[in-house]
Scaffold this active site. Structure first.
Site, short mmCIF file in Angstrom:
data_model
loop_
_atom_site.label_atom_id
_atom_site.label_comp_id
_atom_site.label_asym_id
_atom_site.label_seq_id
_atom_site.Cartn_x
_atom_site.Cartn_y
_atom_site.Cartn_z
N GLY A 48 0.61 -1.28 -0.05
CA GLY A 48 0.72 0.24 0.02
C GLY A 48 0.58 1.63 0.52
CG ASP A 106 -9.20 -0.13 9.20
OD1 ASP A 106 -9.57 0.23 10.27
OD2 ASP A 106 -9.13 -0.56 8.69
CE LYS A 135 -9.97 3.04 6.77
NZ LYS A 135 -10.69 1.67 6.64
CG PHE A 156 -12.61 -0.13 2.06
CD1 PHE A 156 -11.43 -0.80 2.77
CD2 PHE A 156 -12.42 0.10 0.16
CE1 PHE A 156 -10.73 -1.85 1.98
CE2 PHE A 156 -11.34 -0.77 0.09
CZ PHE A 156 -10.72 -1.57 0.62
CB VAL A 157 -10.31 5.28 1.24
CG1 VAL A 157 -10.89 6.07 1.70
CG2 VAL A 157 -8.83 5.41 1.83
CG ASP A 163 -5.01 -3.33 -2.65
OD1 ASP A 163 -4.49 -2.76 -1.13
OD2 ASP A 163 -5.59 -4.54 -2.46
NE ARG A 169 -1.85 -2.64 -5.26
CZ ARG A 169 -2.29 -3.02 -3.61
NH1 ARG A 169 -1.98 -2.11 -2.67
NH2 ARG A 169 -2.00 -4.13 -3.75
P1 IMP Z 1 -4.87 -2.56 10.79
O1 IMP Z 1 -3.78 -3.33 10.46
O2 IMP Z 1 -6.25 -2.54 10.50
O3 IMP Z 1 -4.30 -0.63 10.72
O4 IMP Z 1 -4.58 -2.11 8.24
C1 IMP Z 1 -3.79 -1.53 7.59
C2 IMP Z 1 -3.61 -2.21 6.24
O5 IMP Z 1 -4.98 -2.65 5.85
C3 IMP Z 1 -2.96 -1.09 5.94
O6 IMP Z 1 -1.90 -1.06 5.64
C4 IMP Z 1 -3.56 -1.10 4.27
O7 IMP Z 1 -2.74 -1.67 3.34
C5 IMP Z 1 -4.87 -1.75 4.62
N1 IMP Z 1 -6.33 -0.93 4.70
C6 IMP Z 1 -6.25 -0.23 6.43
N2 IMP Z 1 -8.14 0.39 5.43
C7 IMP Z 1 -7.84 0.39 3.96
C8 IMP Z 1 -8.72 0.86 3.10
O8 IMP Z 1 -9.76 2.24 3.73
N3 IMP Z 1 -8.47 0.79 2.27
C9 IMP Z 1 -7.28 -0.72 1.52
N4 IMP Z 1 -6.67 -0.92 2.51
C10 IMP Z 1 -6.62 0.01 3.68
MG MG Z 2 -0.58 -0.94 3.97
#
Ligand code: IMP
Ligand code: MG
Length: 179
Positions: A48, A106, A135, A156-157, A163, A169
């Protein structure tokens, strides 16, 4: 700007490329002021963050090492909570000032996992967190958030590296899901 379709879902414009560029320039100045004399090493988390990393390191005034590691936790539009290391650190970061570059925080699981791993396996001098998006509603972990580009609602973005199941992406702007 027109809505886009990625797989089966519709997305509308959320943060434009100009807004992204302006914000990254500001963050680059802040990071430069803090790290210029410290010879830090950037760690970008694939996939990402590849676009953000490319722009962020160029917004910083100093030359530096840049490492890519690859983690995965997402399936579709939901975090699975399970972490997989697909590409590990190529060398030790012992004693270094480490700056992590992430596209979005996230649940915070990815970032907590990576910070714990760096601290345990590498004994760095310091670890600093830079994320383009954050977020706040979804943060379930206590993690240090040193530099944040944009605080966004829990939606969600896609785009600018982010992606939805492998697609979206390459869009230069960031789009949000139309519910
Ligand atoms: P976390 O471990 O839940 O904080 O998620 C982190 C990873 O999930 C990020 O590095 C992103 O690759 C993916 N991710 C989280 N939210 C989104 C979103 O809204 N769109 C796309 N990918 C996301
Ligand atoms: Mg990521």
């Amino acid at each position: 700007m027109n809505n886009v379709i990625v797989h089966d879902k519709e997305f509308k414009i959320f943060i434009t490329r100009d807004e992204i560029r302006t914000r990254i320039m500001e963050m680059g100045i802040e990071v430069s002021n803090a790290f210029e004399e410290r010879d830090p090493v950037f760690v970008a988390i694939l996939n990402g963050s590849f676009m953000f990393a490319a722009d962020m390191v160029r917004a910083c005034k100093f030359d530096s090492e840049l490492i890519f590691i690859k983690l995965a936790s997402y399936e579709g539009t939901k975090s699975t909570g399970k972490m997989r290391v697909d590409l590990d650190f190529p060398y030790s970061l012992e004693g270094r000032d480490v700056i992590i570059l992430e596209d979005i925080i996230d649940t915070g699981n990815t970032i907590k996992y990576i910070i714990d791993k760096i601290k345990e396996e590498h004994k760095p001098a310091s670890v600093t967190m830079v994320s383009l998006l954050f977020k706040p509603d979804a943060l379930g972990q206590k993690v240090p958030l040193d530099y944040i580009g944009f605080r966004i609602p829990n939606l969600f973005v896609v785009g600018y590296g982010l992606d939805y199941d492998g697609l979206g992406r390459t869009l230069p702007d960031i789009y949000q899901l139309v519910e």
